[in-house]
Design an enzyme around this catalytic site. Structure first.
Site, PDB file in Angstrom:
ATOM      1  N   ARG A  17       4.795  -5.047 -11.229  1.00  0.00           N
ATOM      2  CA  ARG A  17       5.108  -4.051 -10.206  1.00  0.00           C
ATOM      3  C   ARG A  17       4.341  -4.344  -8.915  1.00  0.00           C
ATOM      4  O   ARG A  17       3.404  -5.137  -8.905  1.00  0.00           O
ATOM      5  CB  ARG A  17       4.713  -2.647 -10.707  1.00  0.00           C
ATOM      6  CG  ARG A  17       5.535  -2.184 -11.877  1.00  0.00           C
ATOM      7  CD  ARG A  17       5.232  -0.761 -12.306  1.00  0.00           C
ATOM      8  NE  ARG A  17       4.027  -0.669 -13.115  1.00  0.00           N
ATOM      9  CZ  ARG A  17       2.974   0.077 -12.806  1.00  0.00           C
ATOM     10  NH1 ARG A  17       2.965   0.783 -11.692  1.00  0.00           N
ATOM     11  NH2 ARG A  17       1.917   0.123 -13.592  1.00  0.00           N
ATOM     12  N   ASN A  92      -4.803  -9.617  -9.558  1.00  0.00           N
ATOM     13  CA  ASN A  92      -4.239  -8.509  -8.774  1.00  0.00           C
ATOM     14  C   ASN A  92      -4.313  -7.170  -9.497  1.00  0.00           C
ATOM     15  O   ASN A  92      -4.488  -6.132  -8.866  1.00  0.00           O
ATOM     16  CB  ASN A  92      -2.774  -8.862  -8.453  1.00  0.00           C
ATOM     17  CG  ASN A  92      -1.952  -7.667  -8.055  1.00  0.00           C
ATOM     18  OD1 ASN A  92      -2.023  -7.207  -6.909  1.00  0.00           O
ATOM     19  ND2 ASN A  92      -1.150  -7.151  -8.984  1.00  0.00           N
ATOM     20  N   TYR A 155     -11.585   8.442  -3.830  1.00  0.00           N
ATOM     21  CA  TYR A 155     -11.447   6.996  -4.022  1.00  0.00           C
ATOM     22  C   TYR A 155     -12.792   6.346  -4.380  1.00  0.00           C
ATOM     23  O   TYR A 155     -12.921   5.136  -4.391  1.00  0.00           O
ATOM     24  CB  TYR A 155     -10.882   6.400  -2.716  1.00  0.00           C
ATOM     25  CG  TYR A 155     -10.193   5.066  -2.860  1.00  0.00           C
ATOM     26  CD1 TYR A 155      -8.905   4.978  -3.385  1.00  0.00           C
ATOM     27  CD2 TYR A 155     -10.825   3.890  -2.452  1.00  0.00           C
ATOM     28  CE1 TYR A 155      -8.266   3.753  -3.497  1.00  0.00           C
ATOM     29  CE2 TYR A 155     -10.184   2.657  -2.566  1.00  0.00           C
ATOM     30  CZ  TYR A 155      -8.906   2.600  -3.084  1.00  0.00           C
ATOM     31  OH  TYR A 155      -8.268   1.384  -3.196  1.00  0.00           O
ATOM     32  N   LYS A 162     -14.162  -2.035  -5.690  1.00  0.00           N
ATOM     33  CA  LYS A 162     -13.657  -3.061  -4.769  1.00  0.00           C
ATOM     34  C   LYS A 162     -14.814  -3.703  -3.988  1.00  0.00           C
ATOM     35  O   LYS A 162     -14.792  -4.893  -3.693  1.00  0.00           O
ATOM     36  CB  LYS A 162     -12.617  -2.477  -3.815  1.00  0.00           C
ATOM     37  CG  LYS A 162     -11.332  -2.004  -4.492  1.00  0.00           C
ATOM     38  CD  LYS A 162     -10.585  -3.150  -5.179  1.00  0.00           C
ATOM     39  CE  LYS A 162      -9.209  -2.728  -5.671  1.00  0.00           C
ATOM     40  NZ  LYS A 162      -8.537  -3.768  -6.439  1.00  0.00           N
ATOM     41  N   THR A 193       3.284   1.569  -3.095  1.00  0.00           N
ATOM     42  CA  THR A 193       3.498   1.085  -4.470  1.00  0.00           C
ATOM     43  C   THR A 193       3.279   2.269  -5.408  1.00  0.00           C
ATOM     44  O   THR A 193       2.879   3.346  -4.971  1.00  0.00           O
ATOM     45  CB  THR A 193       2.501  -0.036  -4.849  1.00  0.00           C
ATOM     46  OG1 THR A 193       1.188   0.519  -4.838  1.00  0.00           O
ATOM     47  CG2 THR A 193       2.574  -1.226  -3.902  1.00  0.00           C
TER      48      THR A 193
HETATM   49  N1  LIG Z   1      -1.026  -0.129  -3.014  1.00  0.00           N
HETATM   50  C1  LIG Z   1      -1.978  -0.124  -2.103  1.00  0.00           C
HETATM   51  O1  LIG Z   1      -1.930   0.631  -1.119  1.00  0.00           O
HETATM   52  C2  LIG Z   1      -3.139  -1.070  -2.223  1.00  0.00           C
HETATM   53  C3  LIG Z   1      -4.000  -1.190  -1.125  1.00  0.00           C
HETATM   54  C4  LIG Z   1      -5.076  -2.074  -1.215  1.00  0.00           C
HETATM   55  C5  LIG Z   1      -5.285  -2.807  -2.366  1.00  0.00           C
HETATM   56  N2  LIG Z   1      -4.446  -2.655  -3.413  1.00  0.00           N
HETATM   57  C6  LIG Z   1      -4.710  -3.456  -4.608  1.00  0.00           C
HETATM   58  O2  LIG Z   1      -3.597  -4.296  -4.855  1.00  0.00           O
HETATM   59  C7  LIG Z   1      -3.494  -4.536  -6.254  1.00  0.00           C
HETATM   60  C8  LIG Z   1      -2.115  -4.149  -6.747  1.00  0.00           C
HETATM   61  O3  LIG Z   1      -1.905  -2.786  -6.476  1.00  0.00           O
HETATM   62  P1  LIG Z   1      -0.453  -2.118  -6.548  1.00  0.00           P
HETATM   63  O4  LIG Z   1      -0.512  -0.923  -5.673  1.00  0.00           O
HETATM   64  O5  LIG Z   1       0.586  -3.161  -6.323  1.00  0.00           O
HETATM   65  O6  LIG Z   1      -0.433  -1.639  -8.063  1.00  0.00           O
HETATM   66  P2  LIG Z   1       0.756  -0.983  -8.937  1.00  0.00           P
HETATM   67  O7  LIG Z   1       2.042  -0.971  -8.208  1.00  0.00           O
HETATM   68  O8  LIG Z   1       0.215   0.285  -9.483  1.00  0.00           O
HETATM   69  O9  LIG Z   1       0.873  -2.049 -10.148  1.00  0.00           O
HETATM   70  C9  LIG Z   1      -0.244  -2.304 -10.922  1.00  0.00           C
HETATM   71  C10 LIG Z   1       0.018  -3.566 -11.725  1.00  0.00           C
HETATM   72  O10 LIG Z   1      -1.174  -3.903 -12.438  1.00  0.00           O
HETATM   73  C11 LIG Z   1      -0.872  -3.961 -13.817  1.00  0.00           C
HETATM   74  N3  LIG Z   1      -2.040  -3.532 -14.576  1.00  0.00           N
HETATM   75  C12 LIG Z   1      -2.745  -2.381 -14.478  1.00  0.00           C
HETATM   76  N4  LIG Z   1      -3.782  -2.387 -15.334  1.00  0.00           N
HETATM   77  C13 LIG Z   1      -3.725  -3.577 -15.993  1.00  0.00           C
HETATM   78  C14 LIG Z   1      -4.497  -4.177 -17.008  1.00  0.00           C
HETATM   79  N5  LIG Z   1      -5.575  -3.544 -17.519  1.00  0.00           N
HETATM   80  N6  LIG Z   1      -4.153  -5.414 -17.439  1.00  0.00           N
HETATM   81  C15 LIG Z   1      -3.075  -6.055 -16.935  1.00  0.00           C
HETATM   82  N7  LIG Z   1      -2.291  -5.538 -15.975  1.00  0.00           N
HETATM   83  C16 LIG Z   1      -2.610  -4.305 -15.521  1.00  0.00           C
HETATM   84  C17 LIG Z   1       0.345  -3.086 -14.020  1.00  0.00           C
HETATM   85  O11 LIG Z   1       1.004  -3.524 -15.205  1.00  0.00           O
HETATM   86  P3  LIG Z   1       2.048  -2.568 -16.003  1.00  0.00           P
HETATM   87  O12 LIG Z   1       3.233  -2.408 -15.070  1.00  0.00           O
HETATM   88  O13 LIG Z   1       2.378  -3.332 -17.215  1.00  0.00           O
HETATM   89  O14 LIG Z   1       1.332  -1.279 -16.244  1.00  0.00           O
HETATM   90  C18 LIG Z   1       1.117  -3.377 -12.735  1.00  0.00           C
HETATM   91  O15 LIG Z   1       1.839  -4.596 -12.831  1.00  0.00           O
HETATM   92  C19 LIG Z   1      -4.634  -3.742  -6.889  1.00  0.00           C
HETATM   93  O16 LIG Z   1      -5.753  -4.585  -7.039  1.00  0.00           O
HETATM   94  C20 LIG Z   1      -4.906  -2.664  -5.881  1.00  0.00           C
HETATM   95  O17 LIG Z   1      -6.208  -2.120  -5.988  1.00  0.00           O
HETATM   96  C21 LIG Z   1      -3.363  -1.813  -3.388  1.00  0.00           C
END
Ligand SMILES: NC(=O)c1ccc[n+]([C@@H]2O[C@H](COP(=O)([O-])OP(=O)(O)OC[C@H]3O[C@@H](n4cnc5c(N)ncnc54)[C@H](OP(=O)(O)O)[C@@H]3O)[C@@H](O)[C@H]2O)c1
Length: 256
Positions: A17, A92, A155, A162, A193
């Protein structure tokens, strides 16, 4: 110079995702074969793998909880036995767990730090024998957020995790840089997301982002973050090491 990842093998954790999904597909579009890691969303991971195959690349799906050392070791056993090599690791996957620090428990703290920090240590330790001292530099990229340096409501645990992650990357550099591997952080602004939609006050945060972003009225997409990750996964970034690159359309400059 176009970014060409032909013949490269990339592992993207949390590729089912959001940003991980966009990265896996962007890598395949640039010619890489991709290992799609997930932990719960099997169907979503299969859709990502199908898209990679549609782009003419190979895809493998591996279920592993990156916060568990044994799971990470089993994932690398699969990579060693079935694929035999690895060029790019994108750590990620992360967990949200948005809550006030005054109400946080040890369990909440451990969950955030195990998935968001310790996973990188497990992944790098397992990946190094495959990445090090190859003809082209191995690449490791992980994802941080503004919470590493700012104070954001609810947060605290994620932000602190982080900050630790960014520090871990700088310190890993000392141990792996001379072994032919680059490690860097992409610090992303707010991206729509599944996890960010769960942020308290998400709707207002997204509206504010459009105002604070200094690239016209444009929101940050998972694909924008994937493009920065792609750059750091390519030879164009061979001289970028131990760095944190911000991608947020300039929002942080306005204090967002
Ligand atoms: N979205 C934002 O605004 C934002 C901003 C800054 C940084 N980030 C960072 O970007 C990264 C991705 O975020 P996102 O928003 O794209 O997340 P997301 O849409 O919530 O997706 C999370 C992904 O991580 C997987 N996951 C969660 N826990 C896991 C585990 N223990 N082992 C393996 N896979 C795991 C999930 O797998 P399943 O689908 O199988 O559960 C999913 O594929 C993260 O590091 C987040 O902190 C996000």
């Amino acid at each position: 110079m176009n970014i060409d990842l032909t013949d490269k093998i990339a592992l993207v954790t949390g590729a089912s995702r959001g940003i991980g999904r966009a990265t896996a597909i962007r890598f395949a579009d640039a010619g890489a074969d991709v290992i799609v890691n997930y932990v719960t969303s099997r169907n979503a991971a299969e859709e990502v793998a199908d898209e990679i195959v549609r782009l003419g690349r190979r895809a493998w799906i591996v279920k592993a909880d990156v916060s568990e050392k044994e799971d990470v070791e089993m994932m690398f056993e699969f990579i060693r036995n079935e694929i035999g090599r690895l060029n790019i690791l994108v750590s990620n996957a992360a967990t949200g767990g948005f809550r006030p620090l005054l109400a946080a428990t040890n369990k909440n703290f451990d969950a955030a730090f195990h998935t968001n920090v310790l996973a990188l240590m497990y992944l790098v330790q397992s990946a190094m024998p495959l990445l090090e001292n190859k003809p082209t530099r191995g690449k490791i990229i992980t994802i941080s957020s503004h919470g590493a340096i700012a104070g954001l409501p609810m947060y605290g645990l994620v932000g602190a995790s982080k900050a630790a992650l960014e520090s871990l990357v700088r310190h890993f550099t000392l141990e792996i840089g001379d072994k032919g591997v680059n490690i860097n952080v992409v610090r992303a602004g707010l991206v729509a997301t599944d996890s960010s939609r769960r942020l308290p006050n998400a709707e207002k945060l997204f509206k504010d982002q459009i105002i604070f972003t200094q690239v016209g009225e444009r929101i940050l997409l998972p694909e924008d973050v994937a493009n920065t990750i792609l750059f750091l996964a390519s030879p164009l970034s061979d001289m970028i090491q131990g760095e944190t690159i911000t991608i947020d359309g300039g929002a942080a400059i306005r204090g967002a």
